[in-house]
Design a protein around this motif. Structure first.
Motif, PDB file in Angstrom:
ATOM      1  N   GLU A 142       7.749  42.351  39.772  1.00 47.45           N
ATOM      2  CA  GLU A 142       9.179  42.575  39.912  1.00 47.45           C
ATOM      3  C   GLU A 142       9.941  41.431  39.252  1.00 47.45           C
ATOM      4  N   LYS A 143      11.173  41.709  38.852  1.00 48.05           N
ATOM      5  CA  LYS A 143      12.018  40.675  38.252  1.00 48.05           C
ATOM      6  C   LYS A 143      12.595  39.787  39.356  1.00 48.05           C
ATOM      7  N   PRO A 144      13.006  38.540  39.039  1.00 45.04           N
ATOM      8  CA  PRO A 144      12.675  37.812  37.824  1.00 45.04           C
ATOM      9  C   PRO A 144      11.210  37.398  37.848  1.00 45.04           C
ATOM     10  N   LEU A 145      10.709  36.939  36.712  1.00 40.04           N
ATOM     11  CA  LEU A 145       9.298  36.562  36.639  1.00 40.04           C
ATOM     12  C   LEU A 145       8.960  35.527  37.709  1.00 40.04           C
ATOM     13  N   THR A 146       9.781  34.489  37.823  1.00 41.45           N
ATOM     14  CA  THR A 146       9.634  33.467  38.867  1.00 41.45           C
ATOM     15  C   THR A 146      11.023  33.025  39.307  1.00 41.45           C
ATOM     16  N   ALA A 147      11.066  32.110  40.263  1.00 39.76           N
ATOM     17  CA  ALA A 147      12.352  31.679  40.815  1.00 39.76           C
ATOM     18  C   ALA A 147      13.037  30.597  39.991  1.00 39.76           C
ATOM     19  N   ASN A 148      12.332  29.998  39.013  1.00 44.81           N
ATOM     20  CA  ASN A 148      12.977  29.011  38.144  1.00 44.81           C
ATOM     21  C   ASN A 148      12.281  28.973  36.793  1.00 44.81           C
ATOM     22  N   ILE A 149      12.932  28.345  35.824  1.00 49.30           N
ATOM     23  CA  ILE A 149      12.461  28.382  34.440  1.00 49.30           C
ATOM     24  C   ILE A 149      11.166  27.593  34.257  1.00 49.30           C
ATOM     25  N   ARG A 150      10.994  26.485  34.992  1.00 45.26           N
ATOM     26  CA  ARG A 150       9.759  25.701  34.855  1.00 45.26           C
ATOM     27  C   ARG A 150       8.553  26.553  35.231  1.00 45.26           C
ATOM     28  N   LEU A 200      20.011  35.105  38.834  1.00 47.15           N
ATOM     29  CA  LEU A 200      18.605  35.474  38.686  1.00 47.15           C
ATOM     30  C   LEU A 200      18.323  36.831  39.313  1.00 47.15           C
ATOM     31  N   HIS A 201      18.868  37.054  40.507  1.00 42.42           N
ATOM     32  CA  HIS A 201      18.534  38.272  41.241  1.00 42.42           C
ATOM     33  C   HIS A 201      19.075  39.523  40.558  1.00 42.42           C
ATOM     34  N   THR A 202      20.343  39.492  40.121  1.00 48.33           N
ATOM     35  CA  THR A 202      20.956  40.674  39.503  1.00 48.33           C
ATOM     36  C   THR A 202      21.419  40.410  38.076  1.00 48.33           C
ATOM     37  N   GLY A 203      21.978  39.223  37.827  1.00 50.13           N
ATOM     38  CA  GLY A 203      22.458  38.906  36.487  1.00 50.13           C
ATOM     39  C   GLY A 203      21.361  38.954  35.441  1.00 50.13           C
ATOM     40  N   SER A 204      20.133  38.614  35.835  1.00 49.30           N
ATOM     41  CA  SER A 204      19.020  38.689  34.877  1.00 49.30           C
ATOM     42  C   SER A 204      18.801  40.128  34.421  1.00 49.30           C
ATOM     43  N   HIS A 205      19.068  41.101  35.311  1.00 45.65           N
ATOM     44  CA  HIS A 205      19.007  42.512  34.915  1.00 45.65           C
ATOM     45  C   HIS A 205      20.014  42.786  33.797  1.00 45.65           C
ATOM     46  N   LEU A 206      21.236  42.263  33.961  1.00 48.73           N
ATOM     47  CA  LEU A 206      22.287  42.499  32.971  1.00 48.73           C
ATOM     48  C   LEU A 206      21.957  41.816  31.648  1.00 48.73           C
ATOM     49  N   ILE A 207      21.454  40.589  31.716  1.00 50.22           N
ATOM     50  CA  ILE A 207      21.101  39.862  30.495  1.00 50.22           C
ATOM     51  C   ILE A 207      19.934  40.536  29.785  1.00 50.22           C
ATOM     52  N   ASP A 220      21.169  30.400  43.724  1.00 50.80           N
ATOM     53  CA  ASP A 220      21.300  31.496  42.759  1.00 50.80           C
ATOM     54  C   ASP A 220      22.728  32.041  42.774  1.00 50.80           C
ATOM     55  N   PRO A 221      23.676  31.268  42.228  1.00 51.16           N
ATOM     56  CA  PRO A 221      25.061  31.760  42.167  1.00 51.16           C
ATOM     57  C   PRO A 221      25.206  32.863  41.123  1.00 51.16           C
ATOM     58  N   SER A 222      26.252  33.652  41.245  1.00 52.18           N
ATOM     59  CA  SER A 222      26.619  34.601  40.190  1.00 52.18           C
ATOM     60  C   SER A 222      27.442  33.830  39.161  1.00 52.18           C
ATOM     61  N   GLY A 249      31.624  39.389  40.100  1.00 57.77           N
ATOM     62  CA  GLY A 249      32.329  39.752  41.319  1.00 57.77           C
ATOM     63  C   GLY A 249      31.698  39.042  42.504  1.00 57.77           C
ATOM     64  N   ASP A 250      32.054  39.472  43.690  1.00 56.23           N
ATOM     65  CA  ASP A 250      31.568  38.850  44.921  1.00 56.23           C
ATOM     66  C   ASP A 250      30.889  39.926  45.765  1.00 56.23           C
ATOM     67  N   SER A 251      29.567  39.834  45.892  1.00 61.29           N
ATOM     68  CA  SER A 251      28.801  40.873  46.583  1.00 61.29           C
ATOM     69  C   SER A 251      29.044  40.889  48.087  1.00 61.29           C
ATOM     70  N   ARG A 252      29.765  39.905  48.600  1.00 63.94           N
ATOM     71  CA  ARG A 252      30.097  39.928  50.028  1.00 63.94           C
ATOM     72  C   ARG A 252      31.137  41.002  50.332  1.00 63.94           C
ATOM     73  N   TYR A 253      31.788  41.508  49.278  1.00 62.50           N
ATOM     74  CA  TYR A 253      32.745  42.602  49.442  1.00 62.50           C
ATOM     75  C   TYR A 253      32.134  43.940  49.020  1.00 62.50           C
ATOM     76  N   TYR A 254      31.496  43.972  47.865  1.00 63.33           N
ATOM     77  CA  TYR A 254      30.793  45.168  47.385  1.00 63.33           C
ATOM     78  C   TYR A 254      29.924  44.751  46.203  1.00 63.33           C
ATOM     79  N   GLU A 255      28.962  45.597  45.858  1.00 61.83           N
ATOM     80  CA  GLU A 255      28.080  45.309  44.730  1.00 61.83           C
ATOM     81  C   GLU A 255      28.525  46.096  43.502  1.00 61.83           C
ATOM     82  N   ILE A 256      28.335  45.490  42.329  1.00 62.04           N
ATOM     83  CA  ILE A 256      28.770  46.121  41.082  1.00 62.04           C
ATOM     84  C   ILE A 256      27.820  45.739  39.955  1.00 62.04           C
TER      85      ILE A 256
END
Length: 330
Positions: free
Chosen positions: A114-122, A177-184, A210-212, A230-237
């Motif tokens: 599953e994405k991301p490959l790992t939790a950090n670049i190192r 990393l959690h969602t933005g990596s999908h977009l990238i 892992d900020p947006s 956006g801010d996922s505490r209100y809704y996801e996009i």
């Protein structure tokens, strides 16, 4: 294990799943039209035999095993000793790295992660080095690569069906990393490699590590892509808006709909060109796992390349790392 017929039947690839949570087992079941889990994708593919689950919470493994009529392994060593051809890693992001190292040591035919490959670049770089050195392929589940509508859209962009890309806007939240990596990764799949990037702002709406991150990307076939958060505490996009010379392409409703608007003449002022009514096509992301399993099988049959190999995932994670680094330098 190759494609060998035994008593008139094609031999199957044996698959096991590490992590019996939502993406591994919980999002669907064998009766749903959606194929949203690794378990359902394997069960749905006639060339794959799902053999079992392991989870650090034994009750989760037992529940998933009962649900899908397979084994529940008592520990990870038992799963690896069973020598499955395919091993899916569906653990939380932070657990990918130690799990990958353990699985790599058993030398399976193919790892699906599953994405991301790992939790950090190192960690991602270390894993990428190991898979090259050990010659063990990894398929990373950036799910949009496995949808046929998106695959066709990519070809249309590459062939310049709608002319050159002028610019694009991507909107997301719930962590870089959690969602933005999908977009990238989605942008990289459509437009080629990232040539430059800049972080502009951040919203801490998911995890403190892992900020947006909002920013800007320059890609091979897209001179300017703005990342809006956006801010996922209100809704996801999750959306992508692409402006080309001859059309506008919009992925809306969390990327589940592609709306294409072609150039038309304004009815009131015909000397002006405007965008016509959108023509919508469904993006069947709730069945993208079918394509994931299919790509794995066809790769093992030596018919195709992996649609998202470990090096692809590493490139996406490098961009995420550069954006996070740029954020710290502000």
């Amino acid at each position: 294990m190759s494609k060998i017929k035994t008593r008139g039947r094609v031999k199957k690839y044996r698959a096991a799943i590490i992590g019996a949570g939502r993406i591994g087992s919980g999002f669907d079941n064998s009766r749903t039209a959606a194929v949203a889990t690794h378990a359902h994708a394997f069960k749905n593919n006639p060339r794959v035999e799902l053999v079992g689950f392991f989870d650090i919470q034994p009750e989760k493994a037992r529940a998933a095993a009962k649900k899908w009529s397979v084994l529940a392994y008592k520990n990870l060593n038992d799963l690896l000793a069973d020598k499955p051809d395919l091993i899916s890693i569906c653990t939380p992001d932070a657990d990918h790295y130690p799990t990958l190292l353990k699985v790599l040591s058993s030398k399976p035919r193919l790892i699906i992660c599953e994405k991301p490959l790992t939790a950090n670049i190192r960690q991602a770089r270390l894993v990428a080095e190991k898979i090259v050195k050990m010659n063990i392929p990894i398929l990373v589940n950036y799910s949009r690569r496995f949808d046929s509508t998106i695959q066709k859209c990519r070809l249309d962009i590459k062939k310049k069906k709608y002319g050159k890309v002028i610019s694009a806007v991507g909107v997301y939240n719930k962590g870089l990393l959690h969602t933005g990596s999908h977009l990238i990764d989605f942008a990289r799949y459509l437009f080629g490699d990232v040539l430059d990037c800049q972080a502009l702002n951040a919203i801490f709406d998911y995890h403190r590590n892992d900020p947006s991150v909002g920013g800007w990307l320059k890609l091979e076939d897209c001179p300017s892509l703005n990342l809006v958060v956006g801010d996922s505490r209100y809704y996801e996009i999750f959306e992508m808006d692409i402006l080309l010379e001859k059309a506008r392409l919009r992925f809306t409703n969390f990327g589940s709909v592609l709306a294409v608007q072609k150039i038309a003449k304004d009815k009131s002022y015909p000397e002006f060109s405007v965008l016509g009514r959108p023509k919508e096509t469904a993006v069947k992301l709730n069945r993208a796992a079918v394509g994931l399993a299919g790509n794995a099988v066809n790769f093992l049959d030596k018919k195709v390349d992996l649609l998202c190999a470990g090096q692809d995932a590493l490139k996406t994670q490098i961009v995420c790392g550069d954006l996070l680094k740029g954020l710290k330098n502000k």
